[in-house]
Design an enzyme around this catalytic site. Structure first.
Site, mmCIF file in Angstrom:
data_model
loop_
_atom_site.group_PDB
_atom_site.id
_atom_site.type_symbol
_atom_site.label_atom_id
_atom_site.label_comp_id
_atom_site.label_asym_id
_atom_site.label_seq_id
_atom_site.Cartn_x
_atom_site.Cartn_y
_atom_site.Cartn_z
ATOM 1 N N GLU A 121 32.674 -38.575 -13.052
ATOM 2 C CA GLU A 121 32.583 -39.958 -13.815
ATOM 3 C C GLU A 121 33.524 -40.990 -13.485
ATOM 4 O OE1 GLU A 121 32.867 -39.152 -18.236
ATOM 5 O OE2 GLU A 121 31.214 -37.322 -18.097
ATOM 6 N N HIS A 261 32.648 -49.362 -23.601
ATOM 7 C CA HIS A 261 31.805 -48.438 -22.497
ATOM 8 C C HIS A 261 30.808 -49.356 -21.990
ATOM 9 C CE1 HIS A 261 29.281 -45.553 -21.097
ATOM 10 N NE2 HIS A 261 30.123 -44.658 -21.321
ATOM 11 N N ARG A 394 41.467 -45.258 -21.395
ATOM 12 C CA ARG A 394 41.278 -43.829 -21.207
ATOM 13 C C ARG A 394 40.263 -43.498 -20.100
ATOM 14 N NH1 ARG A 394 36.711 -40.331 -23.900
ATOM 15 N NH2 ARG A 394 35.688 -42.435 -23.801
HETATM 16 C C1 LIG Z 1 28.486 -41.735 -27.949
HETATM 17 C C2 LIG Z 1 29.814 -41.176 -27.536
HETATM 18 C C3 LIG Z 1 29.957 -40.425 -26.334
HETATM 19 C C4 LIG Z 1 31.068 -39.660 -25.864
HETATM 20 N N1 LIG Z 1 30.968 -38.822 -24.926
HETATM 21 C C5 LIG Z 1 32.300 -38.433 -24.696
HETATM 22 C C6 LIG Z 1 32.530 -37.526 -23.512
HETATM 23 O O1 LIG Z 1 31.332 -37.310 -22.867
HETATM 24 N N2 LIG Z 1 33.618 -37.034 -23.296
HETATM 25 C C7 LIG Z 1 34.610 -37.206 -24.012
HETATM 26 O O2 LIG Z 1 35.768 -36.803 -23.453
HETATM 27 N N3 LIG Z 1 34.682 -38.325 -24.953
HETATM 28 C C8 LIG Z 1 33.481 -38.798 -25.272
HETATM 29 N N4 LIG Z 1 33.357 -39.608 -26.493
HETATM 30 C C9 LIG Z 1 34.618 -39.664 -27.208
HETATM 31 C C10 LIG Z 1 34.879 -38.536 -28.036
HETATM 32 O O3 LIG Z 1 33.487 -38.021 -28.567
HETATM 33 C C11 LIG Z 1 35.618 -38.817 -29.155
HETATM 34 O O4 LIG Z 1 36.974 -39.488 -28.799
HETATM 35 C C12 LIG Z 1 36.190 -37.398 -29.730
HETATM 36 O O5 LIG Z 1 34.973 -36.633 -29.944
HETATM 37 C C13 LIG Z 1 36.664 -37.637 -31.318
HETATM 38 O O6 LIG Z 1 36.971 -36.439 -31.714
HETATM 39 P P1 LIG Z 1 37.612 -36.375 -33.067
HETATM 40 O O7 LIG Z 1 37.631 -35.009 -33.466
HETATM 41 O O8 LIG Z 1 38.930 -36.979 -32.917
HETATM 42 O O9 LIG Z 1 36.803 -37.133 -34.324
HETATM 43 P P2 LIG Z 1 35.310 -37.427 -34.635
HETATM 44 O O10 LIG Z 1 34.264 -36.605 -33.976
HETATM 45 O O11 LIG Z 1 34.722 -38.695 -34.614
HETATM 46 O O12 LIG Z 1 35.467 -36.872 -36.272
HETATM 47 C C14 LIG Z 1 36.231 -37.316 -37.224
HETATM 48 C C15 LIG Z 1 35.795 -36.672 -38.724
HETATM 49 O O13 LIG Z 1 36.629 -37.239 -39.299
HETATM 50 C C16 LIG Z 1 35.833 -37.084 -40.555
HETATM 51 N N5 LIG Z 1 36.676 -38.138 -41.457
HETATM 52 C C17 LIG Z 1 37.004 -39.536 -41.264
HETATM 53 N N6 LIG Z 1 37.561 -39.886 -42.278
HETATM 54 C C18 LIG Z 1 37.748 -38.925 -43.171
HETATM 55 C C19 LIG Z 1 38.190 -38.931 -44.480
HETATM 56 N N7 LIG Z 1 39.005 -39.935 -45.104
HETATM 57 N N8 LIG Z 1 38.241 -38.017 -45.336
HETATM 58 C C20 LIG Z 1 37.417 -36.757 -44.597
HETATM 59 N N9 LIG Z 1 36.885 -36.649 -43.217
HETATM 60 C C21 LIG Z 1 36.986 -37.813 -42.805
HETATM 61 C C22 LIG Z 1 34.529 -37.511 -40.287
HETATM 62 O O14 LIG Z 1 33.474 -37.422 -41.007
HETATM 63 C C23 LIG Z 1 34.405 -36.486 -38.895
HETATM 64 O O15 LIG Z 1 34.196 -35.560 -39.513
HETATM 65 C C24 LIG Z 1 32.166 -40.147 -26.783
HETATM 66 C C25 LIG Z 1 32.091 -41.163 -27.808
HETATM 67 C C26 LIG Z 1 30.882 -41.466 -28.241
HETATM 68 C C27 LIG Z 1 30.843 -42.137 -29.661
#
Ligand SMILES: Cc1cc2nc3c(=O)[nH]c(=O)nc-3n(C[C@H](O)[C@H](O)[C@H](O)COP(=O)(O)OP(=O)(O)OC[C@H]3O[C@@H](n4cnc5c(N)ncnc54)[C@H](O)[C@@H]3O)c2cc1C
Length: 521
Positions: A121, A261, A394
C-alpha cells in the site's frame, strides 16, 4: 448486579465501549486474563469502521522487511509528527498480534507456498499488509472476534446500548465554545498525560439508564470522519467517545489532523463514498485526470495523493478523477469489483470516478504508551485514541494493527492497577442519571466541516467553525487555527508551508478549556 433507586448498577472489572476491532480485542484480552467484562456497543457490527476495513493490517513479516523499515515508513508518512516511542511499540508488537489473531481463528490469505500473502500500500517500501478474503479483511476479523466474544462467559454484551456519559469522582462538564487560539507552551515530558487529573473514572451510564461500575473503562469508540459531509466512514463514527472523555476530564489532541482517503467513489448511486482500497493501486491501478494523464505517484503516502487529486480537481473544475483498474486481477478484490458492478459500473472496462473523502482521525483522546488517558481509570484505544503514533498522516493499514497492539496494552495495564472502591451514594447515581448524551452531528455541521475543514483550509473558514453548534467541530476549529502551518493531511492556504518549530508538537486541549503545545517523548 446491584439495584438502586437510580437504576440497576452492573459491577465488572473492565467496561469496554465499542465493538470494533479495538473493543472486541480488548474484551477478549481481558477475559483471557480471567477478568469480567461488560462490552457496550451502540451500532450493529456491520456499522463499525473495522467491519468496513478492506486493505488489512500492517506488520513487518516479510523476509525483506524489518521493524526499522516499518518504523521509517511510519515516520516518513507522519511528516515529523510521529511519536517514535508509540510507533516503535506498534512495529515491534504487530507481528505477535497477527499471530494471536490466527490463533484465535482468523484466516488470513496465504500465498502458494502457504506463507501469509502480503499486500503493498501507499507509503510502504515493501509488502507488509496482511489481509483476509482479498479486500474483506475487516469483515472477516470482526466476525471471528464477535463470535468468540459471544461465546465467552466472562463477557456480558450490551448490544445496541450507547454510553451516554462517563462516571467520575469529579463533576463532569461539557466542553464549551471558545475562541482560544492556543499558545505555544513547549513541554518535553516523557509521558503524554502531563495534565493534572483530579478525578477518577469509575464506570459509565448508558442511554437506557443502566450504570456500569468498573475498575477501568476502555473506550474503543472509533473516529469522527462521519462528521464530514463526504466520508468513507459508517454513520456512527462521529467522535462521541472523544466528547464523553473530554466531558469527564480527559485531554484531547491533534484534532485538526484528519486524513482524507484519495480514492472514494463519487457519483455512483448507492456507493457514494465507497472506499477503493489502496492495495488496488499497490497491484498496479493508476489515477488519470480528465485528459487521461497520470499526475501523481499512486503509491506515495495518502496526504500527497489526496492533495494532488484535490489540486487537479480545483484546476480542472471536474468533480472526480478516474481510477484505472482495468489491468487488475478481479479475483484478488472480489468485494470491490462486486460493489462497483452492483452500482452499474464495470471496472474491468471503464474508469471508476473517485475523489478524496474524510477517512481517518489522527487526533483523539490523549493516550500514553499503555493507552491510559489523562483521566485515571480511563483508557482509549483504536481510532478514538491519540498516542501520537500516526503523526500528521497515518501510514495505510497501521490503524488496525494499532487497535490490536494498544487494546492489549490497555487491558494488561488496567488489570495491573490497584482496584479502587466503587460504591456510590444514591445522590451520586441520581446526578449520573441526569447527565445528557452528546448531540449527534447534523447535516449543517457535516457541510460546514467539509467546506471549512477539508483538505484545503483557511483561517477565515476555520473561524466560522468556531460558531458551529457541534462541540467537536468547535474544538477542531480551535486546534486547526492554532496550527498555523500546512502539514500532512492539513493544508492551510494562509500558511502553505510546514513550520519546523512545530515538528513533534501536538496541540492538546484539556477539559477545562486550556490549549497548549506538547512534545511527547
Ligand atoms: C472503509 C474503510 C476502510 C478501512 N480500511 C482499513 C484498512 O484496510 N486497514 C487499516 O488499518 N485501517 C482501515 N481503516 C481504518 C480502520 O478501519 C479504523 O481505524 C479502525 O477499524 C477503527 O477501529 P475501532 O475499533 O477503533 O473503531 P470502530 O471499528 O469504528 O468501532 C467503534 C465502535 O464504537 C461504538 N460506539 C461509538 N460510540 C459509542 C457509544 N457512545 N456507546 C457505545 N458504543 C459506541 C460503535 O458502535 C462501534 O461498535 C478503514 C476505515 C474505513 C472506514
Amino acid at each position: 448486579m446491584s439495584s438502586t433507586a437510580a437504576g440497576p448498577v452492573f459491577e465488572t472489572e473492565i467496561a469496554v465501549v465499542g465493538a470494533g476491532a479495538a473493543g472486541l480485542y480488548a474484551a477478549l484480552c481481558a477475559a483471557r486474563e480471567g477478568a469480567s467484562v461488560v462490552l457496550i456497543s451502540a451500532t450493529p457490527l456491520a456499522q463499525t469502521a473495522s467491519y468496513w476495513a478492506q486493505g488489512g493490517l500492517a506488520a513487518a513479516l516479510a523476509a525483506d522487511d524489518s521493524f526499522e523499515l516499518h518504523l521509517a515508513d511510519t515516520e516518513r508518512a507522519g511528516r515529523a509528527l510521529v511519536r517514535r516511542s508509540a510507533a516503535e511499540i506498534l512495529v515491534r508488537e504487530a507481528p505477535a498480534r497477527v499471530e494471536d489473531l490466527q490463533a484465535l481463528g482468523v484466516r488470513f490469505d496465504g500465498d502458494r507456498s502457504g506463507r501469509l500473502a502480503l499486500g503493498l500500500e501507499g507509503g510502504h517500501s515493501v509488502r507488509r499488509v496482511v489481509h483476509a478474503g482479498g479486500s474483506a479483511t475487516g469483515r472477516r476479523v470482526v466476525r471471528q472476534l464477535s463470535a468468540l466474544v459471544a461465546e465467552e462467559p466472562l463477557i456480558s454484551v450490551f448490544e445496541r446500548a450507547r454510553a451516554r456519559a462517563l462516571w467520575t469522582d469529579g463533576n463532569p462538564t461539557y466542553p464549551t465554545q471558545s475562541g482560544f487560539d492556543g499558545d505555544r507552551t513547549h513541554t518535553a515530558d516523557s509521558r503524554a498525560d502531563v495534565d493534572p487529573a483530579p478525578a477518577r473514572c469509575r464506570g459509565l451510564i448508558c442511554d437506557d439508564g443502566r450504570i456500569v461500575s468498573a475498575r477501568a473503562v476502555v473506550l474503543g469508540t472509533g473516529g469522527a470522519a462521519a462528521l464530514w459531509a463526504r466520508t468513507t466512514n459508517p454513520p456512527g463514527s462521529e467522535g462521541i467517545g472523544l466528547l464523553l472523555a473530554h466531558a469527564a476530564g480527559a485531554s484531547l489532541a491533534d484534532l485538526e489532523l484528519l486524513q482524507f482517503h484519495p480514492t472514494a467513489v463519487l457519483g455512483l448511486a448507492g456507493r457514494e463514498g465507497f472506499l477503493i482500497t489502496e492495495a488496488i493501486r499497490g497491484e498496479g491501478a493508476t489515477l488519470r485526470d480528465a485528459a487521461g494523464e497520470r499526475f501523481v505517484d499512486e503509491l506515495a503516502p495518502r496526504d500527497e495523493v489526496s492533495r494532488a487529486i484535490a489540486l487537479r480537481l480545483l484546476e480542472s473544475g471536474e468533480r472526480s478523477v478516474g481510477l484505472d483498474m482495468r489491468a487488475i486481477d478481479p479475483a484478488h478484490f472480489p468485494n470491490v469489483i462486486a460493489a462497483l458492478r452492483e452500482a452499474g459500473l464495470d471496472p474491468m472496462r471503464e474508469l471508476v470516478p473517485v475523489a478524496p473523502a474524510a477517512h481517518y482521525m489522527m487526533g483523539g483522546i490523549v493516550a500514553d504508551l499503555s493507552a491510559r488517558s489523562t483521566l485515571p481509570g480511563l483508557y482509549a484505544v483504536g481510532e478514538s485514541s491519540c498516542t501520537g503514533l500516526h503523526g500528521a498522516n497515518r501510514l495505510a493499514s497501521n490503524s488496525l494493527s494499532e487497535c490490536f497492539v494498544f487494546a492489549r496494552r490497555a487491558v494488561l495495564h488496567a488489570l495491573s492497577e490497584e482496584p479502587s472502591p466503587s460504591s456510590a451514594s444514591p445522590a451520586e447515581l441520581e446526578t449520573l442519571q441526569a447527565l445528557p448524551s452528546p448531540s449527534p452531528g447534523t447535516p449543517v455541521t457535516r457541510e460546514a466541516l467539509w467546506r471549512d475543514a477539508g483538505i484545503v483550509r483557511s483561517a477565515e473558514g476555520l473561524r466560522r467553525l468556531l460558531d458551529d453548534p457541534h462541540p467537536l467541530a468547535r474544538l477542531l476549529a480551535r486546534s486547526a487555527l492554532a496550527r498555523t502551518e500546512s502539514r500532512g493531511a492539513h493544508q492551510r492556504l494562509d500558511h502553505p508551508k510546514p513550520d519546523p518549530a512545530l515538528d513533534q508538537h501536538h496541540f492538546v486541549l484539556t477539559a477545562d478549556g486550556d490549549g497548549s503545545w506538547q512534545a511527547w517523548a
